[in-house]
Motif scaffolding. Sequence first.
Motif, PDB file in Angstrom:
ATOM      1  N   UNK A  27      33.718   3.959 -32.077  1.00 20.75           N
ATOM      2  CA  UNK A  27      34.140   5.270 -32.426  1.00 20.75           C
ATOM      3  C   UNK A  27      32.365   4.635 -31.538  1.00 20.75           C
ATOM      4  N   UNK A  28      31.644   3.813 -32.000  1.00 14.75           N
ATOM      5  CA  UNK A  28      30.442   3.731 -31.149  1.00 14.75           C
ATOM      6  C   UNK A  28      30.253   2.892 -29.772  1.00 14.75           C
ATOM      7  N   UNK A  29      31.235   2.386 -28.735  1.00 12.35           N
ATOM      8  CA  UNK A  29      31.626   1.828 -28.357  1.00 12.35           C
ATOM      9  C   UNK A  29      32.053   2.844 -27.425  1.00 12.35           C
ATOM     10  N   UNK A  30      31.465   2.914 -26.124  1.00 10.74           N
ATOM     11  CA  UNK A  30      31.826   3.916 -25.059  1.00 10.74           C
ATOM     12  C   UNK A  30      33.300   2.917 -24.082  1.00 10.74           C
ATOM     13  N   UNK A  31      33.623   3.684 -23.293  1.00 10.90           N
ATOM     14  CA  UNK A  31      34.025   3.248 -22.148  1.00 10.90           C
ATOM     15  C   UNK A  31      33.496   4.209 -20.980  1.00 10.90           C
ATOM     16  N   UNK A  32      33.608   3.968 -19.954  1.00 16.82           N
ATOM     17  CA  UNK A  32      33.472   4.881 -18.915  1.00 16.82           C
ATOM     18  C   UNK A  32      34.916   5.148 -17.865  1.00 16.82           C
ATOM     19  N   UNK A  33      35.584   6.710 -18.405  1.00 22.36           N
ATOM     20  CA  UNK A  33      36.704   6.185 -17.760  1.00 22.36           C
ATOM     21  C   UNK A  33      36.893   7.366 -16.121  1.00 22.36           C
ATOM     22  N   UNK A  34      37.327   6.635 -15.371  1.00 22.16           N
ATOM     23  CA  UNK A  34      36.878   7.057 -13.692  1.00 22.16           C
ATOM     24  C   UNK A  34      37.952   8.123 -13.654  1.00 22.16           C
ATOM     25  N   UNK A  35      39.106   8.204 -14.206  1.00 21.99           N
ATOM     26  CA  UNK A  35      40.069   9.491 -14.298  1.00 21.99           C
ATOM     27  C   UNK A  35      39.153  10.739 -14.648  1.00 21.99           C
ATOM     28  N   UNK A  36      38.131  10.812 -16.283  1.00 21.08           N
ATOM     29  CA  UNK A  36      37.807  11.779 -16.668  1.00 21.08           C
ATOM     30  C   UNK A  36      36.260  12.027 -15.846  1.00 21.08           C
ATOM     31  N   UNK A  37      35.861  11.109 -15.559  1.00 24.28           N
ATOM     32  CA  UNK A  37      34.511  10.887 -14.930  1.00 24.28           C
ATOM     33  C   UNK A  37      33.424  11.491 -16.106  1.00 24.28           C
ATOM     34  N   UNK A  38      33.892  10.463 -17.412  1.00 27.08           N
ATOM     35  CA  UNK A  38      32.557  10.652 -18.223  1.00 27.08           C
ATOM     36  C   UNK A  38      33.012   9.636 -19.156  1.00 27.08           C
ATOM     37  N   UNK A  39      32.118   9.246 -20.707  1.00 29.55           N
ATOM     38  CA  UNK A  39      32.369   7.811 -20.990  1.00 29.55           C
ATOM     39  C   UNK A  39      32.918   8.637 -22.382  1.00 29.55           C
ATOM     40  N   UNK A  40      33.943   7.874 -22.456  1.00 33.44           N
ATOM     41  CA  UNK A  40      34.886   8.256 -23.762  1.00 33.44           C
ATOM     42  C   UNK A  40      34.559   7.049 -24.893  1.00 33.44           C
ATOM     43  N   UNK A  41      34.331   7.333 -26.066  1.00 29.76           N
ATOM     44  CA  UNK A  41      34.591   6.110 -27.253  1.00 29.76           C
ATOM     45  C   UNK A  41      36.070   5.733 -27.189  1.00 29.76           C
ATOM     46  N   UNK A  42      35.585   4.117 -27.832  1.00 33.16           N
ATOM     47  CA  UNK A  42      36.260   3.548 -27.067  1.00 33.16           C
ATOM     48  C   UNK A  42      37.651   3.795 -28.575  1.00 33.16           C
ATOM     49  N   UNK A  43      37.420   4.083 -29.346  1.00 35.05           N
ATOM     50  CA  UNK A  43      38.597   4.315 -30.506  1.00 35.05           C
ATOM     51  C   UNK A  43      39.239   5.403 -30.638  1.00 35.05           C
ATOM     52  N   UNK A  44      38.700   6.887 -29.343  1.00 32.75           N
ATOM     53  CA  UNK A  44      39.821   8.080 -28.716  1.00 32.75           C
ATOM     54  C   UNK A  44      40.685   7.756 -27.569  1.00 32.75           C
ATOM     55  N   UNK A  45      40.320   5.646 -26.881  1.00 36.43           N
ATOM     56  CA  UNK A  45      41.221   5.823 -25.798  1.00 36.43           C
ATOM     57  C   UNK A  45      42.403   5.739 -25.994  1.00 36.43           C
ATOM     58  N   UNK A  46      43.976   5.878 -25.286  1.00 39.67           N
ATOM     59  CA  UNK A  46      44.944   5.766 -26.103  1.00 39.67           C
ATOM     60  C   UNK A  46      45.237   3.941 -25.919  1.00 39.67           C
ATOM     61  N   UNK A  47      46.224   3.809 -26.158  1.00 32.59           N
ATOM     62  CA  UNK A  47      46.270   2.396 -26.178  1.00 32.59           C
ATOM     63  C   UNK A  47      46.925   1.845 -25.370  1.00 32.59           C
ATOM     64  N   UNK A  49      46.567   3.127 -22.589  1.00 33.26           N
ATOM     65  CA  UNK A  49      44.850   3.380 -21.498  1.00 33.26           C
ATOM     66  C   UNK A  49      44.092   2.238 -21.928  1.00 33.26           C
ATOM     67  N   UNK A  50      44.313   1.743 -22.856  1.00 36.36           N
ATOM     68  CA  UNK A  50      43.100   0.285 -23.091  1.00 36.36           C
ATOM     69  C   UNK A  50      43.796  -0.672 -22.930  1.00 36.36           C
ATOM     70  N   UNK A  51      44.304  -0.943 -22.766  1.00 36.64           N
ATOM     71  CA  UNK A  51      45.412  -2.359 -22.278  1.00 36.64           C
ATOM     72  C   UNK A  51      44.794  -2.163 -20.951  1.00 36.64           C
ATOM     73  N   UNK A  52      45.280  -1.358 -20.298  1.00 35.46           N
ATOM     74  CA  UNK A  52      45.282  -1.192 -18.826  1.00 35.46           C
ATOM     75  C   UNK A  52      44.033  -1.473 -18.439  1.00 35.46           C
ATOM     76  N   UNK A  53      42.861  -0.641 -18.665  1.00 33.30           N
ATOM     77  CA  UNK A  53      41.574  -0.600 -18.547  1.00 33.30           C
ATOM     78  C   UNK A  53      41.199  -2.519 -18.815  1.00 33.30           C
ATOM     79  N   UNK A  54      41.362  -2.740 -19.677  1.00 38.26           N
ATOM     80  CA  UNK A  54      41.296  -4.437 -20.224  1.00 38.26           C
ATOM     81  C   UNK A  54      41.878  -5.468 -18.571  1.00 38.26           C
ATOM     82  N   UNK A  55      42.858  -5.374 -18.239  1.00 34.84           N
ATOM     83  CA  UNK A  55      43.705  -5.894 -17.300  1.00 34.84           C
ATOM     84  C   UNK A  55      42.304  -5.400 -16.258  1.00 34.84           C
ATOM     85  N   UNK A  56      42.436  -4.742 -16.064  1.00 38.90           N
ATOM     86  CA  UNK A  56      41.820  -3.619 -14.481  1.00 38.90           C
ATOM     87  C   UNK A  56      40.673  -4.929 -14.563  1.00 38.90           C
TER      88      UNK A  56
END
Length: 198
Positions: A27-47, A49-56
């Motif tokens: 929850x203290x680590x952020x990921x920049x979401x291009x779709x939402x155009x903002x930073x979101x905590x990794x703990x709030x990402x959908x599983x 979405x997180x896997x696709x972001x990792x692959x990308x």
Amino acid sequence: MKIHRVVQMLGATTSTGKLADDMYNLGHKDYYSEAQDRYIPISHMDFQHMVRAFVKQNDEDVRTDTQEGKVKELELENQRLVQQLEHDETVVPREAYQAMKERYGHEVNNAEYWKAQYRIANDLLQPNKGCGYVFSEIPNDTDGQEFVDKMKKFFNKKTYKMRVRGQHIKPELKGTGATYFGQNLNESTHMRVYIDNK
């Protein structure tokens, strides 16, 4: 399913009942979401979405590694070619190249100078004639004839020649074919005066 829920479920299935401590700090680590155009905590990402972001991100890292490898390969090829050129006797020495480059620059400047001189001389010898006539729209009446006669009286006939031609057909002669081969002065409403070099 959100990552924090996945962490809780996985923690419950382990023998210790929990995962490593850093999994609970996502929850203290952020990921920049291009779709939402903002930073979101990794703990709030959908599983998913997180896997696709990792692959990308992994694909981008591979591309970067491949590009770095290609850059290194090109640098080595460049060094090899530089060494080959340094030992090649057919290559012009740097000093000779500089001298030829300076001479070429001098020749280009010289050519530009002579082109400009040619244009100046050409303009002086053949000035822009414009329309070809000097005076136009002179009424073809007694005042206009008097004006032309006075010009002829003081005209420099040694250097120039003057021609007086008709301009604009008289209304009563329109459509009669009088202008097919140029009309006479007495068929015109106005006059033009042409002055040319002899």
